[in-house]
Design a protein around this motif. Structure first.
Motif, PDB file in Angstrom:
ATOM      1  N   GLN A  74      25.155 -24.182  -9.630  1.00 33.84           N
ATOM      2  CA  GLN A  74      24.067 -24.234 -10.595  1.00 33.84           C
ATOM      3  C   GLN A  74      23.640 -25.668 -10.882  1.00 33.84           C
ATOM      4  OE1 GLN A  74      25.486 -22.038 -13.992  1.00 33.84           O
ATOM      5  NE2 GLN A  74      24.857 -20.055 -13.146  1.00 33.84           N
TER       6      GLN A  74
ATOM      7  N   ASP B 267      17.179 -19.284 -13.277  1.00 35.80           N
ATOM      8  CA  ASP B 267      18.269 -19.037 -12.337  1.00 35.80           C
ATOM      9  C   ASP B 267      18.491 -20.277 -11.478  1.00 35.80           C
ATOM     10  OD1 ASP B 267      20.096 -18.125 -10.458  1.00 35.80           O
ATOM     11  OD2 ASP B 267      19.157 -16.156 -10.272  1.00 35.80           O
TER      12      ASP B 267
ATOM     13  N   PHE C 122      20.904 -21.061  -9.548  1.00 34.11           N
ATOM     14  CA  PHE C 122      21.434 -20.740  -8.218  1.00 34.11           C
ATOM     15  C   PHE C 122      20.298 -20.328  -7.275  1.00 34.11           C
ATOM     16  CE2 PHE C 122      23.251 -17.652  -5.176  1.00 34.11           C
ATOM     17  CZ  PHE C 122      24.096 -18.525  -4.501  1.00 34.11           C
TER      18      PHE C 122
END
Length: 351
Positions: A5, A161, A163
């Motif tokens: 992340q 998000d 990721f």
């Protein structure tokens, strides 16, 4: 997972900073200041972007860029000024994402982030140079608005998000690696044309005689399309544009032989590869189209494609006129002679 992340946030910010540093800083700082994003636990160093001074400065600079980015050639000048600013800004953002890492890691991250920002900046600047070759400003406006939308959308993706952002921006950089050489070749052509326009003397004072010489390293390439070994009538240095079987933005030579007929050849060397394309211009027409940065030789057919365009520097107007005159003569000579109307014999009148 936290490491991935963090990489997603860092890669995303570096990429977007190379595209539009001021909008990236302003939107990120505004989101933190309005508490749309909480960075106190994950990326506390980024809280500096919410400082009023940073918000005001980035907002004012983005406002200046908003207008400069939509004016042809002004946008390229703006990009040139920011060639060093955007990579430094991208490196600054990434270092603050990492939250006081080991000094060695900090230096490595800053170098990598600067490289990523420089990559996206270079693609942006190269695309703008290519777009500026067209006289209308609408492509510049569309590109500018699209870049702004991409920055805002990218920041939203990073928030939602990280990721997924890592995957998206990684794919984007891979696409840049594939398309980048094409864009850079186009940008190099535009820079060369700009330099020639500035540095060349008046077109009327340049030589007007077409050369018969071809560089020796192109002999093999020319032989592949000149199997009869006809002598060269003229060889004019020019730049190709993309067409069927013909790569675009390649510096080469448009060549005609002493054999009469509508056939020409384009030969060039790109890297370690030689290019040779025979052009059968039967039924084509030729025109000279002066542009802002170039003198173009345009070969077009009324019924079929492709359309061939070859670019010459603005200082080569006399050469272009000689090339067009020669091609015009070749095309006219290749036309079938008009048939004479049949003579009708009148019957003899008996006296």
């Amino acid at each position: 997972m936290q490491v991935l992340q963090t990489l997603g946030v860092a890669l995303g910010l570096a990429s977007l900073a190379g595209l539009n540093l001021y909008l990236t800083v302003f939107v990120t700082g505004l989101a933190i200041q309005q508490q749309w994003v909480d960075v106190s636990q994950s990326y506390p160093e980024l809280a500096v972007l919410a400082h009023p001074a940073v918000l005001i400065l980035s907002g004012v600079l983005y406002l200046l860029q908003f207008f400069a980015d939509k004016v042809p050639w002004v946008d390229s000048l703006w990009d040139a000024v920011h060639t060093f600013i955007r990579p430094i800004g991208g490196a600054f953002l990434v270092v603050h994402v990492l939250d006081k890492p080991d000094p060695t890691i900090e230096v490595i991250a800053a170098l990598l982030a600067g490289g990523v920002a420089l990559t996206t900046h270079s693609v942006k600047a190269g695309t703008r140079l290519v777009a500026n070759h067209s006289p209308e400003p609408f492509s510049n406006i569309a590109l500018s608005l699209g870049e702004d939308a991409l920055v805002v959308g990218g920041l939203f993706l990073i928030k939602q998000d990280p990721f997924l952002a890592l995957i998206v921006f990684s794919v984007l950089l891979l696409a840049i690696g594939y398309l980048g050489p094409i864009i850079f070749r186009g940008a190099r052509v535009q820079l060369w044309l700009i330099w020639k326009k500035i540095a060349s003397p008046a077109a009327d004072k340049l030589e007007t005689k077409l050369s018969r010489d071809l560089p020796h390293e192109l002999d093999v390439a020319f032989f592949s399309v000149n199997l009869e070994r006809d002598p060269i009538a003229w060889a004019a240095p020019c730049i190709s544009t993309s067409a069927r079987r013909l790569p675009g933005n390649v510096f080469g030579f448009l060549v005609a032989t002493e054999r009469p007929g509508p056939k020409l050849a384009f030969v060039a060397k790109r890297g370690w590869k030689q290019i040779a394309v025979e052009l059968d211009l039967t039924g084509y027409q030729v025109a000279h189209e002066p542009k802002f940065l170039s003198e173009n030789v345009v070969l077009h057919h009324l019924e079929k494609k492709p359309r061939y365009i070859f670019l010459f520097a603005r200082g080569q107007r006399a050469i272009v006129k000689a090339v067009v005159a020669s091609i015009t003569g070749r095309l006219a000579a290749s036309l079938p002679a008009p048939e004479e109307p049949a003579r009708i014999e009148e019957p003899a009148i008996s006296s």
